[in-house]
Design a protein around this motif. Structure first.
Motif, short mmCIF file in Angstrom:
data_model
loop_
_atom_site.label_atom_id
_atom_site.label_comp_id
_atom_site.label_asym_id
_atom_site.label_seq_id
_atom_site.Cartn_x
_atom_site.Cartn_y
_atom_site.Cartn_z
N GLU A 88 0.82 -1.22 0.00
CA GLU A 88 0.00 0.00 0.00
C GLU A 88 0.85 1.26 0.00
OE1 GLU A 88 0.05 -1.55 4.33
OE2 GLU A 88 0.11 -2.34 2.27
N ILE A 118 -4.89 -3.74 -2.74
CA ILE A 118 -4.64 -3.09 -1.46
C ILE A 118 -4.24 -1.63 -1.61
CG2 ILE A 118 -2.18 -3.66 -1.32
CD1 ILE A 118 -2.62 -4.32 1.64
N ASN A 126 -9.07 -3.93 -0.96
CA ASN A 126 -9.05 -5.12 -0.12
C ASN A 126 -7.63 -5.66 0.06
OD1 ASN A 126 -9.20 -8.46 -0.60
ND2 ASN A 126 -10.37 -7.68 1.13
N ASP A 127 -7.33 -6.12 1.27
CA ASP A 127 -6.08 -6.82 1.55
C ASP A 127 -6.36 -8.32 1.43
OD1 ASP A 127 -3.75 -7.91 2.49
OD2 ASP A 127 -3.90 -7.09 4.52
#
Length: 284
Positions: A15, A82, A102-103
């Motif tokens: 990220e 992410i 989303n991770d």
């Protein structure tokens, strides 16, 4: 000497690494776009979806380059990533699919049996990296593969292209996928080439009734033979590999051979004696 290039996952968390500056490269750099497109086309070939209108999940979709290939192939898709900056580039490009922040290491937020197939380009190697003290690669991989298995229809296939750092990573990722219920294995295109070699984890979420999975074929393999599984050796097997049929060399012979080599190189060597290579007694 040429410095060895650092792997992105060793520099910063995803990220942070894929910031605005890095995300802009995927929108403007023609070389990056060409690489991503070719990898996605190969992943779609291995995915071998039954029809044109399928619903596909793109894990680590980034700026949407792989999603564009899915759209051109006539498929509907949803992508997750992410990096918010990468997803902003995807929205600016007005991609056809929906994108979700989303991770993947915390699980995929989709209903069971939602997707006919899944692709991922250059993403899952990030799961092997512990960028925080509370991050456990093994648990994150299990969480990801469990949620992926649940998200696919019965008999659905996933093709995950990635860049493993070493054999241990290959074994870790493959074993986690198998533990979560997947079958399949690791396929390597152009295994004898350093630059062209590409790794694809081709896995199946069960099997449909009356349907048998066709074993994929690797590119660049002599005779077109399929290479779908990398062999993993145990530590003991590696230690004794190549020793069969060789004569045991004594310590004295080994020392004498080394002295001969050093004499041939013109180095000063101590003369041989009855004490050569004799084991010293322990000190009192």
């Amino acid at each position: 000497l040429v410095a060895k290039m650092s792997r992105p996952e060793h520099i910063a968390p995803p990220e942070e690494f894929y910031n605005k500056e890095e995300a802009a490269k995927y929108a403007t750099n023609s070389r990056m776009r060409e690489i991503q497109t070719s990898l996605t086309e190969r992943a779609l070939e291995l995915l071998s979806l039954p029809s044109e209108d399928c619903f596909v999940l793109d894990v680590g979709c980034g700026s949407g380059l792989s999603g564009e290939c899915l759209t051109e192939s006539g498929h509907q898709w949803i992508g997750c990533d992410i990096s918010n900056d990468m997803l902003m580039v995807a929205k600016e490009q007005e991609v056809e699919g929906d994108v979700v922040l989303n991770d993947m290491g915390q699980g995929l937020p989709f209903r069971p049996g939602s997707f006919d197939g899944c692709i991922s380009i250059s993403a899952i190697q990030w799961l092997c990296n512990a960028d925080r003290s509370d991050a456990n690669p093994y648990r994150r991989l299990l969480t990801f593969f469990t949620s992926l298995y649940r998200s696919l229809v019965r008999g659905g296939r996933a093709v995950l292209q990635w860049y493993p750092e070493n054999t241990q990573q290959m074994e870790l990722v493959t074993s986690c996928a198998m533990r979560c219920g997947f079958s399949g294995g690791l396929l390597v295109d152009y295994p004898n080439s350093t630059r062209a070699k590409k790794y694809f984890l081709v896995i199946y979420a069960g099997q449909r009734e009356g349907h048998k999975h066709k074993e994929p074929t690797a590119l660049g393999v002599e005779g077109g033979a399929a290479k779908t599984q990398v062999g993993f050796e145990k530590k003991r097997e590696r230690q004794f590999k190549g020793k069969q049929g060789k004569k045991d060399v004594t310590a004295r012979d080994w020392v004498n051979n080394k002295k001969q080599r050093q004499r041939a190189q013109g180095k000063e060597v101590v003369n041989d004696s009855k004490y050569t290579a004799r084991k010293r007694r322990p000190k009192f």
